[in-house]
Design a protein around this motif. Structure first.
Motif, PDB file in Angstrom:
ATOM      1  N   UNK A 121     -60.046 -78.040  27.494  1.00 51.42           N
ATOM      2  CA  UNK A 121     -60.935 -78.732  26.563  1.00 51.42           C
ATOM      3  C   UNK A 121     -62.371 -78.237  26.712  1.00 51.42           C
ATOM      4  N   UNK A 122     -62.714 -77.713  27.904  1.00 50.97           N
ATOM      5  CA  UNK A 122     -64.046 -77.148  28.097  1.00 50.97           C
ATOM      6  C   UNK A 122     -64.206 -75.814  27.376  1.00 50.97           C
ATOM      7  N   UNK A 123     -63.064 -75.162  27.105  1.00 51.60           N
ATOM      8  CA  UNK A 123     -63.099 -73.785  26.625  1.00 51.60           C
ATOM      9  C   UNK A 123     -62.806 -73.644  25.143  1.00 51.60           C
ATOM     10  N   UNK A 124     -61.943 -74.499  24.599  1.00 49.47           N
ATOM     11  CA  UNK A 124     -61.470 -74.329  23.226  1.00 49.47           C
ATOM     12  C   UNK A 124     -61.721 -75.597  22.416  1.00 49.47           C
ATOM     13  N   UNK A 125     -62.128 -75.420  21.165  1.00 50.30           N
ATOM     14  CA  UNK A 125     -62.441 -76.552  20.299  1.00 50.30           C
ATOM     15  C   UNK A 125     -61.218 -77.097  19.568  1.00 50.30           C
ATOM     16  N   UNK A 126     -60.211 -76.225  19.352  1.00 50.72           N
ATOM     17  CA  UNK A 126     -59.051 -76.613  18.553  1.00 50.72           C
ATOM     18  C   UNK A 126     -57.806 -76.751  19.422  1.00 50.72           C
ATOM     19  N   UNK A 127     -56.965 -77.714  19.045  1.00 48.70           N
ATOM     20  CA  UNK A 127     -55.814 -78.075  19.868  1.00 48.70           C
ATOM     21  C   UNK A 127     -54.806 -76.945  20.000  1.00 48.70           C
ATOM     22  N   UNK A 174     -66.224 -69.780  27.060  1.00 47.45           N
ATOM     23  CA  UNK A 174     -65.206 -69.332  26.099  1.00 47.45           C
ATOM     24  C   UNK A 174     -65.632 -69.519  24.647  1.00 47.45           C
ATOM     25  N   UNK A 175     -64.895 -70.332  23.887  1.00 49.22           N
ATOM     26  CA  UNK A 175     -65.168 -70.466  22.463  1.00 49.22           C
ATOM     27  C   UNK A 175     -66.562 -71.021  22.184  1.00 49.22           C
ATOM     28  N   UNK A 176     -67.045 -71.894  23.062  1.00 46.46           N
ATOM     29  CA  UNK A 176     -68.379 -72.454  22.879  1.00 46.46           C
ATOM     30  C   UNK A 176     -69.443 -71.371  23.070  1.00 46.46           C
ATOM     31  N   UNK A 177     -69.262 -70.550  24.084  1.00 45.58           N
ATOM     32  CA  UNK A 177     -70.178 -69.436  24.307  1.00 45.58           C
ATOM     33  C   UNK A 177     -70.189 -68.485  23.119  1.00 45.58           C
ATOM     34  N   UNK A 178     -68.997 -68.153  22.608  1.00 48.36           N
ATOM     35  CA  UNK A 178     -68.896 -67.276  21.447  1.00 48.36           C
ATOM     36  C   UNK A 178     -69.595 -67.884  20.242  1.00 48.36           C
ATOM     37  N   UNK A 179     -69.458 -69.188  20.061  1.00 50.05           N
ATOM     38  CA  UNK A 179     -70.055 -69.887  18.921  1.00 50.05           C
ATOM     39  C   UNK A 179     -71.580 -69.778  18.964  1.00 50.05           C
ATOM     40  N   UNK A 201     -49.311 -60.101  20.439  1.00 51.14           N
ATOM     41  CA  UNK A 201     -50.287 -59.767  21.471  1.00 51.14           C
ATOM     42  C   UNK A 201     -51.549 -60.627  21.390  1.00 51.14           C
ATOM     43  N   UNK A 202     -51.757 -61.332  20.279  1.00 51.04           N
ATOM     44  CA  UNK A 202     -52.914 -62.212  20.166  1.00 51.04           C
ATOM     45  C   UNK A 202     -52.863 -63.349  21.182  1.00 51.04           C
ATOM     46  N   UNK A 203     -51.680 -63.708  21.622  1.00 51.05           N
ATOM     47  CA  UNK A 203     -51.561 -64.751  22.642  1.00 51.05           C
ATOM     48  C   UNK A 203     -52.233 -64.318  23.941  1.00 51.05           C
ATOM     49  N   UNK A 204     -51.905 -63.131  24.392  1.00 52.74           N
ATOM     50  CA  UNK A 204     -52.446 -62.668  25.670  1.00 52.74           C
ATOM     51  C   UNK A 204     -53.895 -62.200  25.541  1.00 52.74           C
ATOM     52  N   UNK A 205     -54.288 -61.686  24.382  1.00 52.41           N
ATOM     53  CA  UNK A 205     -55.672 -61.236  24.232  1.00 52.41           C
ATOM     54  C   UNK A 205     -56.630 -62.414  24.306  1.00 52.41           C
ATOM     55  N   UNK A 206     -56.255 -63.557  23.734  1.00 49.35           N
ATOM     56  CA  UNK A 206     -57.089 -64.758  23.859  1.00 49.35           C
ATOM     57  C   UNK A 206     -57.141 -65.226  25.302  1.00 49.35           C
ATOM     58  N   UNK A 207     -56.019 -65.159  25.972  1.00 47.98           N
ATOM     59  CA  UNK A 207     -55.967 -65.568  27.380  1.00 47.98           C
ATOM     60  C   UNK A 207     -56.891 -64.707  28.230  1.00 47.98           C
ATOM     61  N   UNK A 208     -56.885 -63.411  27.977  1.00 46.49           N
ATOM     62  CA  UNK A 208     -57.646 -62.481  28.809  1.00 46.49           C
ATOM     63  C   UNK A 208     -59.147 -62.580  28.584  1.00 46.49           C
ATOM     64  N   UNK A 209     -59.568 -63.207  27.493  1.00 44.84           N
ATOM     65  CA  UNK A 209     -60.996 -63.330  27.220  1.00 44.84           C
ATOM     66  C   UNK A 209     -61.615 -64.574  27.830  1.00 44.84           C
ATOM     67  N   UNK A 210     -60.796 -65.413  28.462  1.00 45.24           N
ATOM     68  CA  UNK A 210     -61.306 -66.691  28.950  1.00 45.24           C
ATOM     69  C   UNK A 210     -60.798 -66.956  30.367  1.00 45.24           C
ATOM     70  N   UNK A 211     -61.678 -67.434  31.219  1.00 46.75           N
ATOM     71  CA  UNK A 211     -61.311 -67.655  32.614  1.00 46.75           C
ATOM     72  C   UNK A 211     -61.047 -69.102  32.966  1.00 46.75           C
ATOM     73  N   UNK A 212     -60.745 -69.938  31.997  1.00 46.98           N
ATOM     74  CA  UNK A 212     -60.481 -71.345  32.279  1.00 46.98           C
ATOM     75  C   UNK A 212     -59.119 -71.528  32.936  1.00 46.98           C
ATOM     76  N   UNK A 213     -58.956 -72.645  33.599  1.00 47.20           N
ATOM     77  CA  UNK A 213     -57.671 -72.969  34.212  1.00 47.20           C
ATOM     78  C   UNK A 213     -56.697 -73.453  33.136  1.00 47.20           C
TER      79      UNK A 213
END
Length: 526
Positions: free
Chosen positions: A377-383, A197-202, A358-370
């Motif tokens: 915490x594995x997927x996103x850096x910010x709380x 997710x965010x780490x991969x994008x970074x 719609x930004x809520x669901x678009x972020x959700x759809x880009x990441x396959x974390x549980x």
């Protein structure tokens, strides 16, 4: 006595004659000029400079002089046919009609030469306003690393037709080339490798920035900036509203210019076009008196994890020079020295984050974390990103909307006015006016209409490969999918690293939240 009277009359005659001639001249001259103007206008020889760029049918209106609902111009706008790009093709009124006919193809002669690089999967409705706004303030060149929708034939053919735009597709060849990057043998980005997710994008952004530096040097650029397509530069420090003027005034010994970011503060939950509908922003910690920041902290956060919803450490512009490298998506660095940097006191990056529901669901759809507190915490850096992902993954549509209103929309007028008076919130209209003016003058529709209707076979295949790559499982990170398999290529000759000082290997700057009330950083600053 008679002789005296005759002499007096002779003395007054020249004076009377001059007065009569002057009076005649003052009478004839305006009439002559009026007649000349009439003849020239009748022949079409005069163009009113204030209406030179007005769109056809606008009746030469000044900004703010909207046509009557019964006027032919208004009727023409209301009866225009709709299309998939309707919001880009026309506006409601020609209230800022000064960009008509601008091709933005002569910006390469401006000094300094500024380029922007981005990694995006957005559509034309976001990319075109973002791009042409930055063209208006002085950016000449764009390096677009595209995936998903941005790499589709319908979008990429338009982007490739714009002067100064280089489109780079995420193909197998690109990933194999990036697998050989020296970055993989270094430590400053290593903590972000092999995570989703965010780490991969970074990591992907950093690799793209590394390639953009080479392209910028080859193109003769003076400055390079990394921005996302939901961010606009706001050059408030300049003598004019110009990024070019702002960077022109930077002393020659400065290597990097930091733009603190302001965060969009939406006032409705039905925003469709953030760039044209949002004028309120939350100011950065660096641009506020510390007593105001901490005194208003509770009102400003409204129960959210931090002062900003997402990052708060801004973005930066780097001077193109030897040994330049990225330092994560927010900063640049240098392999041979510590860059001399300055932080601007008024200019900012306007970050339009979670600006649409719609930004809520678009972020959700880009990441396959549980959607659990541990896994996010594995997927996103910010709380806040973690909380938003969980809500978007577990709540109903109505529950999501209520959460969005509570945590993102500024509905309390009293709190809003209080923070505006204190300077925590501020109104910024320039980007809105510029983008609305571009839209209404037909710049976007002209770009779309003039794009080729077909693309070459090679470009089509590249876009297909890119689209397929972007649809891969979101939980499978880029390094483990392709780049991670090429470790044998990463041990290429890099002996120069052995003589470099360890001081230059700072950890890459991640997206950081602004200081909190209990932040250790405050002990030093307060």
């Amino acid at each position: 006595m008679a002789n005296s009277h005759q002499q007096s009359l002779l003395r007054s005659t020249p004076s009377s004659s001059i007065s009569s001639k002057l009076l005649l001249l003052l009478t004839v001259l305006p009439l002559t000029l009026a007649a000349l103007a009439f003849v020239l206008q009748w022949r079409g020889g005069i163009t009113d400079p204030t209406t030179r760029w007005a769109p056809p049918g606008s009746q030469h209106l000044f900004p703010g002089m909207d046509p009557s609902p019964l006027s032919p111009t208004a009727h023409q706008h209301q009866s225009s046919s709709s299309s998939d790009c309707a919001s880009l093709r026309q506006g409601l009124t020609p209230s800022f009609p000064y960009y008509h006919g601008w091709k933005f193809d002569d910006l390469s002669n401006l000094k300094p030469k500024i380029c922007i690089t981005t990694s995006t999967s957005a559509g034309l409705e976001q990319i075109l306003p973002w791009m042409f706004f930055h063209k208006v303030i002085g950016v000449s060149t764009f390096f677009l690393f595209v995936e998903g929708k941005a790499a589709s034939p319908a979008v990429s053919k338009v982007l490739e037709s714009i002067p100064g735009v280089k489109v780079i597709y995420r193909t197998r060849e690109l990933e194999e080339q990036q697998a050989k990057s020296r970055i993989w043998n270094e430590t400053w980005l290593s903590s972000f490798f092999y995570k989703p997710c965010n780490y991969e994008l970074f990591v992907k952004q950093s690799l793209n920035m590394e390639m953009a530096i080479v392209m910028a040097r080859d193109a003769g650029m003076d400055w390079i900036i990394h921005l996302d397509t939901d961010e606009l530069l706001h050059p408030a420090d300049a003598r004019e509203y110009s990024l070019r003027q702002l960077l022109l005034d930077v002393p020659g010994n400065v290597d990097m210019v930091i733009f603190p970011n302001y965060e969009s503060s939406v006032e409705r939950e039905d925003i469709k076009d953030p760039f044209s509908e949002i004028s309120m922003f939350k100011r950065n910690y660096d641009h506020l008196p510390k007593d105001t920041y901490f005194g208003m902290y509770k009102d400003a956060t409204r129960g959210n994890p931090n002062y900003f919803l997402t990052y708060g450490n801004g973005k930066s512009a780097a001077r193109i020079q030897d040994h330049l490298r990225p330092n994560g998506a927010h900063r640049w660095h240098n392999y041979m020295k510590t860059p001399n940097e300055i932080k601007l006191e008024e200019a900012a990056v306007l970050h339009y984050t979670y600006a649409k529901f719609s930004d809520l669901t678009s972020r959700r759809d880009r990441c396959g974390c549980k959607p659990t507190k541990e896994d996010v915490k594995r997927c996103f850096m910010l709380e806040f990103d973690r909380a938003a992902f969980i809500i978007a993954s577990t709540a109903t549509e109505e529950e999501m909307l209520n959460w969005y209103r509570e945590h993102i929309v500024w509905g309390d007028k009293d709190v809003k006015m209080k923070l505006l008076r204190k300077g925590v919130l501020t109104r910024i209209y320039a980007p809105m006016v510029i983008i609305q003016g571009l839209r209404e003058s037909g710049v976007f529709s002209s770009v779309i209409a003039s794009a080729p209707t077909t693309i070459s076979k090679d470009k089509f295949l590249s876009s297909i490969v890119s689209s397929n790559s972007s649809r891969a499982a979101a939980s499978e990170s880029l390094p483990s999918r392709r780049i991670g398999r090429s470790r044998e290529h990463q041990a290429t000759a890099r002996r120069v690293l052995e003589i470099e000082s360890a001081a230059f290997y700072e950890v890459a700057v991640p997206p950081l939240s602004p200081p909190g009330m209990n932040d250790d950083r405050l002990i030093i600053e307060v």
